[in-house]
Design an enzyme around this catalytic site. Structure first.
Site, PDB file in Angstrom:
ATOM      1  N   HIS A  66       0.920  -1.201   0.075  1.00 56.51           N
ATOM      2  CA  HIS A  66       0.097   0.079   0.129  1.00 56.51           C
ATOM      3  C   HIS A  66       0.781   1.223  -0.122  1.00 56.51           C
ATOM      4  O   HIS A  66       1.848   1.346   0.576  1.00 56.51           O
ATOM      5  CB  HIS A  66      -1.021   0.024   1.055  1.00 56.51           C
ATOM      6  N   ASP A 182       5.922   2.469   7.464  1.00 54.61           N
ATOM      7  CA  ASP A 182       4.653   2.012   7.137  1.00 54.61           C
ATOM      8  C   ASP A 182       3.878   2.708   6.070  1.00 54.61           C
ATOM      9  O   ASP A 182       3.382   4.045   6.573  1.00 54.61           O
ATOM     10  CB  ASP A 182       3.764   1.615   8.341  1.00 54.61           C
ATOM     11  N   GLU A 212      -5.194   1.551   2.187  1.00 56.54           N
ATOM     12  CA  GLU A 212      -5.432   0.507   2.766  1.00 56.54           C
ATOM     13  C   GLU A 212      -5.487   0.962   4.582  1.00 56.54           C
ATOM     14  O   GLU A 212      -6.198   0.010   5.248  1.00 56.54           O
ATOM     15  CB  GLU A 212      -3.651  -0.150   2.877  1.00 56.54           C
ATOM     16  N   GLU A 213      -5.018   1.774   4.690  1.00 55.39           N
ATOM     17  CA  GLU A 213      -5.040   2.457   6.301  1.00 55.39           C
ATOM     18  C   GLU A 213      -6.486   2.600   6.828  1.00 55.39           C
ATOM     19  O   GLU A 213      -6.505   2.767   7.964  1.00 55.39           O
ATOM     20  CB  GLU A 213      -4.182   3.559   6.505  1.00 55.39           C
ATOM     21  N   ASP A 235       3.828  -5.770   3.838  1.00 51.94           N
ATOM     22  CA  ASP A 235       3.676  -4.515   4.983  1.00 51.94           C
ATOM     23  C   ASP A 235       4.570  -4.681   6.029  1.00 51.94           C
ATOM     24  O   ASP A 235       5.350  -5.597   6.111  1.00 51.94           O
ATOM     25  CB  ASP A 235       2.184  -4.731   5.311  1.00 51.94           C
ATOM     26  N   HIS A 323       3.465   3.790  13.726  1.00 53.60           N
ATOM     27  CA  HIS A 323       2.345   4.847  13.590  1.00 53.60           C
ATOM     28  C   HIS A 323       2.848   6.053  14.489  1.00 53.60           C
ATOM     29  O   HIS A 323       2.188   6.786  15.008  1.00 53.60           O
ATOM     30  CB  HIS A 323       1.122   4.304  13.890  1.00 53.60           C
TER      31      HIS A 323
HETATM   32 ZN   LIG Z   1       0.643  -0.892   6.626  1.00 53.50          ZN
END
Ligand SMILES: [Zn+2]
Length: 349
Positions: A66, A182, A212-213, A235, A323
């Site tokens: 992604h 990410d 995707e998120e 991922d 994140h």
């Molecule tokens: Zn991811």
């Protein structure tokens, strides 16, 4: 690493992946036989089998990395010129104090980007009450200060504009640290593995997916179009091999090699595919580890359930502090993921 740096420094929240898609297109010129963008914005890149013809229908393998990163949209511009945000993807507000952000009034034109400062509204420590100090602000409490007069802000900034956190790409020991590793590490792995491939008998559809998120949305539509025999999502996964987390909850170990994900919140991986990846890793002496992520999912969840179903799994890159703007990935794991993916593709079909 230059490519990874470019990838992490290019903004692209869910639904606004144009800049990162353009960068990937530029960086992969000549790598694919055909490239198209689907209606949602995913980049679908096909490589026909290379090498001696096998005289049979090739296995069709779909890869998915992604392109989107967690970020924000402008939700409101106050009369005072302060800007309020809507999260697009899962943020922990505890990680958002005192950040530099980039507000992007025109997704097509980085020249118009504006730097800003993100902080929760309320009193600073000097004059905070005991009550204030205990409170963890909600995302709605945060404001962006653009350091500009209110009427200038109102002219330049609009509801729906993309906003991303800004942080440098830094080498730290044997790791790289940045925001949005990410999932730009997976974009990197997908590109580098394909560049490394000498020959392959399978038909490879490498998809750089969108959204995707916010729930694997781009992979869902792309997989319905591609209808592959096998799907491999690329991922990041949690590496919480850090203080304060019990060993059984670490999910993966940073530097422990490519993580082969047995299950996560969206997928129970195809056992035959898992066994194939492990067999190749052992034969080629590529470092790998098994991993289970109790909650959360990857594009594999969407690919597996597309159309009449697909054999699918996720190859994951262990990532510490996920994140946050200090996501950390070990070079051993980056290279192991690239090498294992390339080795799989060379023998598939
Ligand atoms: Zn991811």
């Amino acid at each position: 690493m230059e490519l990874l740096e470019k990838l992490v420094l290019t903004a692209g929240i869910p639904g606004r992946e144009q800049r990162i898609r353009d960068l990937i297109l530029q960086e992969t010129q000549g790598l694919f036989d055909s490239v198209r963008t689907d209606p949602m914005g995913s980049l679908i890149c096909v490589r026909q089998p290379k090498g001696p013809a096998q005289g049979k229908t090739p296995l069709r393998v779909m890869l998915a990395a992604h392109m989107d990163q967690i970020g924000f949209m402008v939700r409101h511009v106050e009369n005072s010129g302060f800007v309020r945000l809507q999260a697009v993807g899962g943020f922990d507000p505890r990680n958002l104090f005192a950040r530099i952000v980039t507000v992007c009034p025109d997704v097509e034109d980085p020249g118009q980007d504006l730097p800003g400062v993100l902080n929760p509204s309320g009193r600073p420590i000097h004059i905070a009450t005991e009550e204030d100090k205990k409170k963890i602000p909600e995302l709605t409490d945060f404001v962006v200060d653009l350091g500009l007069p209110a009427d200038t802000v109102k002219k330049k900034v609009n509801i729906g504009d993309m906003v991303v956190l800004k942080a440098p790409f830094t080498r730290v020991g044997q790791t790289v640290v940045s925001q949005c590793l990410d999932n730009r590490v997976a974009c990197w792995i997908q590109i580098r593995a394909l560049q490394k491939l000498k020959h392959h008998h399978c038909e490879i559809t490498a998809v750089f997916t969108v959204q995707e998120e916010v729930g694997l949305r781009g992979a869902m539509t792309a997989a319905f179009e591609v209808k592959p025999d096998v799907g491999v999502a690329l991922d990041t996964t949690l590496a919480v091999d850090t203080p304060g987390v019990p060993e059984d909850q670490r999910v993966s170990v940073s530097g422990g090699g490519a993580a082969i994900t047995y299950m996560d919140g969206a997928t129970i991986a195809d056992p035959q595919l898992l066994a194939t990846f492990e067999k190749i890793a052992r034969a080629k002496k590529i470092k790998y580890q098994r991993s289970i992520l109790p909650r959360g999912g990857t594009d594999a969840g969407a690919i597996q359930r597309a159309a009449a179903g697909t054999r699918a799994m996720t190859l994951s890159c262990p990532t510490r502090y996920i994140h946050t703007v200090t996501e950390m990935v070990h070079e051993t794991d980056l290279n192991a993921c690239r090498d294992l993916l390339a080795a799989y593709l060379e023998q598939a079909g």
